[in-house]
Scaffold this motif. Structure first.
Motif, PDB file in Angstrom:
ATOM      1  N   GLN A 244     -29.983   2.949  -0.265  1.00 42.45           N
ATOM      2  CA  GLN A 244     -30.302   3.183   1.134  1.00 42.45           C
ATOM      3  C   GLN A 244     -29.016   3.206   1.958  1.00 42.45           C
ATOM      4  O   GLN A 244     -27.996   2.664   1.543  1.00 42.45           O
ATOM      5  N   PRO A 245     -29.013   3.845   3.131  1.00 44.57           N
ATOM      6  CA  PRO A 245     -27.794   3.987   3.939  1.00 44.57           C
ATOM      7  C   PRO A 245     -27.228   2.634   4.362  1.00 44.57           C
ATOM      8  O   PRO A 245     -27.966   1.652   4.531  1.00 44.57           O
ATOM      9  N   SER A 246     -25.917   2.632   4.543  1.00 42.39           N
ATOM     10  CA  SER A 246     -25.260   1.384   4.919  1.00 42.39           C
ATOM     11  C   SER A 246     -25.719   0.878   6.284  1.00 42.39           C
ATOM     12  O   SER A 246     -25.766  -0.336   6.521  1.00 42.39           O
ATOM     13  N   GLU A 247     -26.031   1.786   7.192  1.00 43.96           N
ATOM     14  CA  GLU A 247     -26.499   1.369   8.518  1.00 43.96           C
ATOM     15  C   GLU A 247     -27.814   0.596   8.420  1.00 43.96           C
ATOM     16  O   GLU A 247     -28.051  -0.362   9.174  1.00 43.96           O
ATOM     17  N   LYS A 248     -28.653   0.999   7.492  1.00 41.71           N
ATOM     18  CA  LYS A 248     -29.917   0.281   7.303  1.00 41.71           C
ATOM     19  C   LYS A 248     -29.665  -1.125   6.771  1.00 41.71           C
ATOM     20  O   LYS A 248     -30.318  -2.085   7.191  1.00 41.71           O
ATOM     21  N   TRP A 249     -28.695  -1.237   5.841  1.00 39.34           N
ATOM     22  CA  TRP A 249     -28.333  -2.561   5.339  1.00 39.34           C
ATOM     23  C   TRP A 249     -27.785  -3.435   6.473  1.00 39.34           C
ATOM     24  O   TRP A 249     -28.085  -4.627   6.556  1.00 39.34           O
ATOM     25  N   ARG A 250     -26.964  -2.829   7.332  1.00 34.43           N
ATOM     26  CA  ARG A 250     -26.372  -3.588   8.433  1.00 34.43           C
ATOM     27  C   ARG A 250     -27.449  -4.117   9.375  1.00 34.43           C
ATOM     28  O   ARG A 250     -27.423  -5.285   9.781  1.00 34.43           O
ATOM     29  N   LYS A 251     -28.390  -3.275   9.740  1.00 37.23           N
ATOM     30  CA  LYS A 251     -29.458  -3.694  10.646  1.00 37.23           C
ATOM     31  C   LYS A 251     -30.317  -4.785  10.024  1.00 37.23           C
ATOM     32  O   LYS A 251     -30.753  -5.728  10.704  1.00 37.23           O
ATOM     33  N   SER A 252     -30.571  -4.659   8.728  1.00 37.33           N
ATOM     34  CA  SER A 252     -31.334  -5.694   8.032  1.00 37.33           C
ATOM     35  C   SER A 252     -30.591  -7.029   8.065  1.00 37.33           C
ATOM     36  O   SER A 252     -31.194  -8.085   8.280  1.00 37.33           O
ATOM     37  N   TRP A 253     -29.270  -6.942   7.884  1.00 40.76           N
ATOM     38  CA  TRP A 253     -28.493  -8.174   7.863  1.00 40.76           C
ATOM     39  C   TRP A 253     -28.437  -8.838   9.246  1.00 40.76           C
ATOM     40  O   TRP A 253     -28.419 -10.070   9.347  1.00 40.76           O
ATOM     41  N   LEU A 254     -28.424  -8.049  10.301  1.00 38.20           N
ATOM     42  CA  LEU A 254     -28.397  -8.620  11.651  1.00 38.20           C
ATOM     43  C   LEU A 254     -29.620  -9.516  11.886  1.00 38.20           C
ATOM     44  O   LEU A 254     -29.549 -10.494  12.639  1.00 38.20           O
ATOM     45  N   LYS A 255     -30.729  -9.196  11.247  1.00 38.48           N
ATOM     46  CA  LYS A 255     -31.939 -10.009  11.392  1.00 38.48           C
ATOM     47  C   LYS A 255     -31.860 -11.302  10.578  1.00 38.48           C
ATOM     48  O   LYS A 255     -32.315 -12.355  11.026  1.00 38.48           O
ATOM     49  N   HIS A 256     -31.296 -11.220   9.375  1.00 34.74           N
ATOM     50  CA  HIS A 256     -31.342 -12.360   8.463  1.00 34.74           C
ATOM     51  C   HIS A 256     -30.050 -13.190   8.444  1.00 34.74           C
ATOM     52  O   HIS A 256     -30.029 -14.289   7.880  1.00 34.74           O
ATOM     53  N   GLY A 257     -28.984 -12.675   9.030  1.00 33.21           N
ATOM     54  CA  GLY A 257     -27.691 -13.335   8.945  1.00 33.21           C
ATOM     55  C   GLY A 257     -27.651 -14.769   9.420  1.00 33.21           C
ATOM     56  O   GLY A 257     -27.105 -15.640   8.722  1.00 33.21           O
ATOM     57  N   PRO A 258     -28.234 -15.112  10.599  1.00 40.13           N
ATOM     58  CA  PRO A 258     -28.171 -16.503  11.070  1.00 40.13           C
ATOM     59  C   PRO A 258     -28.759 -17.513  10.095  1.00 40.13           C
ATOM     60  O   PRO A 258     -28.235 -18.612   9.925  1.00 40.13           O
ATOM     61  N   THR A 259     -29.841 -17.143   9.436  1.00 38.80           N
ATOM     62  CA  THR A 259     -30.459 -18.062   8.469  1.00 38.80           C
ATOM     63  C   THR A 259     -29.525 -18.336   7.306  1.00 38.80           C
ATOM     64  O   THR A 259     -29.367 -19.492   6.869  1.00 38.80           O
ATOM     65  N   TYR A 260     -28.863 -17.306   6.818  1.00 39.13           N
ATOM     66  CA  TYR A 260     -27.945 -17.484   5.688  1.00 39.13           C
ATOM     67  C   TYR A 260     -26.674 -18.226   6.106  1.00 39.13           C
ATOM     68  O   TYR A 260     -26.105 -18.978   5.308  1.00 39.13           O
ATOM     69  N   PHE A 261     -26.247 -18.036   7.364  1.00 35.55           N
ATOM     70  CA  PHE A 261     -25.075 -18.784   7.821  1.00 35.55           C
ATOM     71  C   PHE A 261     -25.392 -20.272   7.927  1.00 35.55           C
ATOM     72  O   PHE A 261     -24.557 -21.126   7.627  1.00 35.55           O
ATOM     73  N   ASP A 262     -26.608 -20.596   8.348  1.00 38.88           N
ATOM     74  CA  ASP A 262     -27.018 -22.007   8.374  1.00 38.88           C
ATOM     75  C   ASP A 262     -26.935 -22.618   6.975  1.00 38.88           C
ATOM     76  O   ASP A 262     -26.526 -23.775   6.810  1.00 38.88           O
ATOM     77  N   LYS A 263     -27.324 -21.855   5.986  1.00 43.99           N
ATOM     78  CA  LYS A 263     -27.247 -22.343   4.604  1.00 43.99           C
ATOM     79  C   LYS A 263     -25.790 -22.605   4.212  1.00 43.99           C
ATOM     80  O   LYS A 263     -25.497 -23.618   3.564  1.00 43.99           O
ATOM     81  N   ILE A 264     -24.888 -21.724   4.622  1.00 43.08           N
ATOM     82  CA  ILE A 264     -23.457 -21.925   4.348  1.00 43.08           C
ATOM     83  C   ILE A 264     -22.985 -23.239   4.971  1.00 43.08           C
ATOM     84  O   ILE A 264     -22.300 -24.043   4.328  1.00 43.08           O
ATOM     85  N   MET A 265     -23.369 -23.472   6.217  1.00 44.03           N
ATOM     86  CA  MET A 265     -22.916 -24.673   6.915  1.00 44.03           C
ATOM     87  C   MET A 265     -23.536 -25.940   6.326  1.00 44.03           C
ATOM     88  O   MET A 265     -22.878 -26.994   6.281  1.00 44.03           O
ATOM     89  N   ARG A 266     -24.783 -25.862   5.874  1.00 44.33           N
ATOM     90  CA  ARG A 266     -25.395 -27.037   5.248  1.00 44.33           C
ATOM     91  C   ARG A 266     -24.691 -27.397   3.945  1.00 44.33           C
ATOM     92  O   ARG A 266     -24.440 -28.577   3.668  1.00 44.33           O
ATOM     93  N   GLU A 267     -24.389 -26.380   3.140  1.00 47.27           N
ATOM     94  CA  GLU A 267     -23.671 -26.641   1.895  1.00 47.27           C
ATOM     95  C   GLU A 267     -22.287 -27.217   2.174  1.00 47.27           C
ATOM     96  O   GLU A 267     -21.798 -28.092   1.448  1.00 47.27           O
ATOM     97  N   ARG A 268     -21.674 -26.734   3.235  1.00 45.31           N
ATOM     98  CA  ARG A 268     -20.341 -27.235   3.600  1.00 45.31           C
ATOM     99  C   ARG A 268     -20.411 -28.691   4.041  1.00 45.31           C
ATOM    100  O   ARG A 268     -19.535 -29.505   3.707  1.00 45.31           O
ATOM    101  N   GLN A 269     -21.444 -29.013   4.786  1.00 42.62           N
ATOM    102  CA  GLN A 269     -21.591 -30.391   5.235  1.00 42.62           C
ATOM    103  C   GLN A 269     -21.771 -31.347   4.056  1.00 42.62           C
ATOM    104  O   GLN A 269     -21.279 -32.483   4.083  1.00 42.62           O
ATOM    105  N   LYS A 270     -22.444 -30.887   3.016  1.00 34.79           N
ATOM    106  CA  LYS A 270     -22.587 -31.708   1.814  1.00 34.79           C
ATOM    107  C   LYS A 270     -21.231 -32.022   1.204  1.00 34.79           C
ATOM    108  O   LYS A 270     -20.991 -33.128   0.727  1.00 34.79           O
ATOM    109  N   LEU A 271     -20.336 -31.028   1.204  1.00 39.77           N
ATOM    110  CA  LEU A 271     -18.991 -31.246   0.666  1.00 39.77           C
ATOM    111  C   LEU A 271     -18.227 -32.260   1.494  1.00 39.77           C
ATOM    112  O   LEU A 271     -17.515 -33.116   0.957  1.00 39.77           O
TER     113      LEU A 271
END
Length: 629
Positions: A244-271
């Motif tokens: 699928q086009p890269s623009e479609k991937w980008r738009k999809s990521w704009l919706k889901h990105g904050p949730t995945y960033f929270d996961k990054i920060m939680r894992e970091r806090q564990k460290l």
């Protein structure tokens, strides 16, 4: 924290703007190890180079610890480390010498003990202690990559960028490099970004950034990759991206990105809670403030949009701030700022390194010795022709005598022969020294362009680099020119008037023609992108010296007037002729139609101007950004 907001890098293609990096939004916290992956040509290296400042950002903003780098000043050279794909060390140096040189160039150490401690530390961190005495040319690919890494760690950079440092390595070496980068990200809150084409060892990274046609398709923990792209194995991600086009991937990521960033920060806090990630106090406070700002922003948005999901994330962020370790729990203080050495320190280091490289390059040393011995011998072969006594015309001429006429004819033939020999010997010296000058400088900068561009990026002053080259080449010029003059003098004593300084004037012109050709070829070497281009152009330049000088065949006057100012050989030859005994000057002028009315002073000025032009061109080429991606 490193933050990119609507980050773009644009080029012109067929008259249309094309975003190689397109609206990238990204946050990377301190003490983080991130991989940048994606299909070939997706913009991985372009993104890294733009973050580093090697490409000028077209749009958007880049923040470092909350500071807008475009508006408030760029990172200091010591704060940023960049490990490119190519080797940044000289083959002739040892591992220890390479690290010592780059430390002296980039770090103002307190004393020799401080210098040694810094070198020993980076050797230990990169596992190079056991091979510190080996020359770079005998190292394996993995060892060279570790050396490149060590040379960047001498400044303790807070942001370390690595471009394909595992490319071409065997699996064991690749894993070793990745593990070391992982360990480095755990010290002093350092951020490590690594571009890689490999999807192996992803579990060692804190997060993975997936690019597709310059756009962000994913940024999250490694464990979330296969779930997000709905694939069974990471090797299936690239084919999945192409569906699928890269623009479609980008738009999809704009919706889901904050949730995945929270996961990054939680894992970091564990460290942080486990004590495996220690941050300097200043970075912890900065990130706490940024987290608070994020909370306020989320709560405001929540009130406007009435989205409960964000309320839950806000509570999680609040709990993370509450759980942050106390200052007493931190085991590392903020590192002291690194100062860049001054001009003279860098100049001395660069010059010392250049001489060391020269004497260890046996092929270059043998070539210089061969040239130094053979070229003067070639000139000396013609000495007997120039040693023939110059017959002079009698004060009174009896034209009625056939013997007198024959005598005048013989004198004329003698003068033509001697004049031709003297002119030829001088021109031969001049042309051979021009060739020496070309050989000295044609590859001097171009052959090490990549290394110098990397060192300039790290804080090396272009002027210090240029002066080190001028000093090194000046020594070569003096040795070659003085030896040429003295050696030839033993076989062909320079014909000068009694009490004059003709020989020393001639020596001066030999030095100047060598210096002029060296300076011009150094300028060519600095302006050209490759050593092959520089060498070819320099050869052409020397090749035109003899025919365009007019010493062999006189040029048409108009052509001569146009070309003569640019021909170093003409001015050195003409100036040397002017320093001859008057009788020999007259003899030379009987065999050439090239005008020799220029005074020695004018010849000196013209050669001096050519030297100055060559040095100015060298500085322009050295100063100009010529980084090849």
């Amino acid at each position: 924290m490193l933050e990119l907001k609507d980050f773009c890098f644009t080029i012109e293609k067929d008259g249309e703007p094309v975003n190689l990096v397109d609206r990238v939004n990204l946050k990377v916290p301190a003490g983080h190890f991130m991989a940048i992956v994606g299909p070939s040509g997706c913009g991985k290296t372009t993104l890294l180079n733009t973050i580093a400042g090697l490409n000028h950002m077209s749009e958007g903003s880049i923040y470092w610890d909350g500071r807008n780098l475009e508006e408030e000043g760029d990172l200091e050279p010591a704060e940023l480390g960049y490990v490119p794909q190519f080797s940044i060390a000289y083959d002739e140096l040892t591992v220890d010498e390479s690290i010592e040189a780059v430390t002296r160039l980039r770090v103002k150490t307190r004393d020799l003990d401080d210098l040694d401690l810094r070198i020993d530390r980076v050797l230990e961190e990169t596992g190079l202690t056991e091979i510190a005495d080996r020359q770079v040319k005998v190292l394996s690919g993995g060892q060279k990559r570790r050396l490149g890494l060590a040379m960047e760690l001498v400044t303790d950079p807070q942001l370390l960028l690595c471009d394909e440092v595992t490319s071409g390595l065997d699996p064991r070496s690749e894993r070793d490099i990745v593990r070391r980068l992982h360990a480095l990200s755990r010290r002093d809150g350092r951020i490590v970004l690594s571009v890689t084409h490999s999807l192996a060892h992803l579990e060692l990274y804190d997060s993975i950034l997936v690019l597709h046609e310059g756009r962000v398709a994913y940024h999250g923990v490694p464990e979330g990759l296969t779930h997000y792209f709905s694939v069974a194995d990471t090797e299936e991600i690239y084919p999945r991206l192409a569906k699928q086009p890269s623009e479609k991937w980008r738009k999809s990521w704009l919706k889901h990105g904050p949730t995945y960033f929270d996961k990054i920060m939680r894992e970091r806090q564990k460290l942080i809670d486990a004590g495996t990630l220690a941050l300097p106090h200043c970075k912890l406070m900065q990130e706490t403030q940024e987290a608070s700002e994020d909370i306020e922003l989320d709560e405001t948005t929540e009130l406007i949009e009435n989205k409960p999901a964000k309320s839950k994330r806000s509570k999680r962020r609040k709990s993370k701030i509450a759980a942050a370790p106390e200052e007493s729990d931190l085991i590392q203080e903020a590192p002291e700022p690194i100062e860049t050495p001054g001009f003279f320190s860098q100049y001395a280091t660069l010059l010392g390194r250049r001489w060391k490289i020269f004497f260890r390059d046996r092929a270059q040393v043998f070539l210089q010795i061969a040239i130094l011995l053979c070229f003067p011998c070639l000139v000396a072969l013609f000495g007997p022709q120039g040693n023939e006594a110059l017959r002079i015309y009698p004060d009174t001429i009896e034209m009625t005598s056939q013997d007198a006429v024959r005598n005048l004819q013989a004198i004329g033939e003698n003068r033509a022969k001697v004049g031709g020999a003297v002119s030829g010997i001088i021109m031969f010296q001049v042309v051979l020294l021009s060739l020496m000058g070309s050989n000295n400088a044609a590859r001097e900068v171009a052959s090490e362009r990549k290394i110098f561009e990397k060192e300039k990026f790290g804080g090396v002053r272009p002027l210090a680099y240029l002066f080190s080259k001028i000093t090194f080449l000046s020594c070569m010029i003096l040795v070659q020119s003085v030896w040429m003059a003295i050696f030839v003098e033993q076989f062909w004593p320079y014909p000068e008037a009694a009490g004059s300084t003709g020989f020393f004037d001639h020596l001066n012109f030999l030095i100047l023609v060598n210096a002029a050709m060296t300076a011009i070829c150094l300028g060519i070497s600095s302006l050209m992108k490759t050593s092959e281009q520089a060498s070819l152009l320099s050869i052409y330049l020397v090749g035109f010296q003899l025919p365009l000088s007019g010493a062999v065949l006189a040029l048409p006057e108009l052509v001569g007037q146009i070309t003569r100012p640019f021909i170093s050989a003409y001015w050195a030859w003409a100036g040397s002729i002017e320093s001859l005994d008057n009788r020999y000057q007259a003899a030379v002028k009987t065999v050439t139609e090239t005008p020799l009315e220029s005074s020695s002073t004018i010849c000196l000025y013209v050669l001096g101007i050519q030297i100055a032009v060559g040095i100015i061109a060298s500085y322009i080429g050295i100063k100009r950004h010529q980084w090849e991606h």
